[in-house]
Design a protein around this motif. Structure first.
Motif, short mmCIF file in Angstrom:
data_model
loop_
_atom_site.label_atom_id
_atom_site.label_comp_id
_atom_site.label_asym_id
_atom_site.label_seq_id
_atom_site.Cartn_x
_atom_site.Cartn_y
_atom_site.Cartn_z
N VAL A 1 0.84 -1.20 0.00
CA VAL A 1 0.00 0.00 0.00
C VAL A 1 0.88 1.25 0.00
N LEU A 2 1.92 1.24 0.81
CA LEU A 2 2.80 2.40 0.92
C LEU A 2 3.53 2.66 -0.40
N ARG A 3 3.90 1.62 -1.08
CA ARG A 3 4.57 1.77 -2.38
C ARG A 3 3.69 2.55 -3.36
N LEU A 4 2.39 2.24 -3.38
CA LEU A 4 1.49 2.94 -4.29
C LEU A 4 1.17 4.35 -3.79
N ALA A 5 1.06 4.50 -2.46
CA ALA A 5 0.76 5.81 -1.89
C ALA A 5 1.87 6.81 -2.16
N ARG A 6 3.09 6.32 -2.21
CA ARG A 6 4.24 7.19 -2.45
C ARG A 6 4.57 7.34 -3.94
N GLY A 7 3.98 6.43 -4.74
CA GLY A 7 4.29 6.45 -6.17
C GLY A 7 3.65 7.57 -6.91
#
Length: 300
Positions: free
Chosen positions: A294-300
């Motif tokens: 989730v964090l990977r997409l939120a920061r992407g």
């Protein structure tokens, strides 16, 4: 202190929708969606990880679960996929969220996939357990392999009035059985189950669950309010948003499969992984990995 954050309520579509919120108000929003027969506690270790990294974390109680209630007595207690997707969109509208990372499994993953497919402008990225989770209802009558059919015994049980009465009389026992069957390597303790069990006491739980498992086979009609959405979903629309999909290697109801099995349903960037030692309730069994996705997409 609740690891999911404070409990709030908001009018969202046909629901007085209860949800937990944590993290900074101005952080990138993420919506975490639970499945059946589970509840928001699937994210009790995911939510604080994301909030600590600066995300605005929202964890709604789905229709028919926990403290969420219908606003009107005459609203059909539908559990169809279009209703779940519409609830999610209404929730985002009520909170004035233009876009968010949508993440979920089982019923919640289906809601996330519906919004990602039909309203991609509202979805910053998708985390979906069991990959493409939109039901192909027009072909639901086609038989599967005997082994796959055996795993779905509870669905056929819910098609009968005996099953309806059984669910009403044995809400906790039936859920506990499904937890064990679907996650055979997850050693959850009684306290873990009891944190989720009150969600099944919702007065609309039985009606919503029974409708869900009958509608997906075309046994009962859907709510006319969602007919246009269901018509779009019948075409099996592709998902174009950035997606991270997972299977639990030990999932007892939806066996793990290779990325290619669902590739035709994704037109955007997608990574797929099979997680060893994990069953159906992937966020609660593998919180560190789910939170990282989730964090990977939120920061992407």
């Amino acid at each position: 202190m609740n690891p999911l954050g404070g409990l709030h309520r908001i009018r969202a579509g046909v629901l007085d929708l209860a949800f937990h919120a944590s993290g900074p108000q101005d952080g990138p929003p993420v919506v975490l969606l639970h499945g059946f027969p589970y509840d928001v506690h699937s994210y009790e270790e995911v939510a604080p990880r994301l909030a600590a990294q600066g995300c605005r974390v929202l964890v709604p109680h789905l229709r028919g679960h926990g403290p969420t209630r219908f606003l009107a007595a005459d609203t059909p207690r539908s559990g169809e996929q279009a209703a779940l997707g519409a609830d999610l969109l209404a929730f985002m509208d009520a909170l004035a969220l233009p876009r968010a990372v949508l993440a979920g499994y089982d019923w919640g993953g289906r809601a996330a996939c519906v919004v990602a497919a039909l309203w991609p402008q509202r979805c910053r990225g998708l985390v979906s357990v069991n990959s493409y989770n939109i039901q192909d209802i027009p072909h639901a009558g086609e038989p599967d392999t005997p082994e796959a059919e055996r795993r779905l015994w509870y669905q056929y049980y819910f098609h009968t009035e005996r099953g309806r009465r059984g669910l009403a009389q044995n809400r906790r026992a039936l859920a506990h059985l499904l937890w064990r069957e679907w996650s055979p390597t997850w050693a959850f303790d009684p306290a873990c189950f009891e944190r989720s069990a009150p969600a099944y006491d919702n007065p609309d739980y039985v009606e919503v669950v029974i409708h869900s498992y009958r509608h997906r086979y075309g046994i009962v009609p859907g709510d006319a309010a969602y007919a246009a959405i269901e018509q779009q979903l019948a075409a099996q629309p592709r998902i174009a948003v950035p997606s991270l999909t997972f299977d639990g290697a030990d999932d007892g109801v939806r066996p793990a499969c290779a990325a290619a099995a669902h590739a035709r349903h994704f037109s955007g960037p997608r990574d797929h992984d099979v997680v060893p030692g994990v069953g159906h309730n992937l966020p609660q069994e593998w919180p560190e990995g789910f939170a990282a996705a989730v964090l990977r997409l939120a920061r992407g």
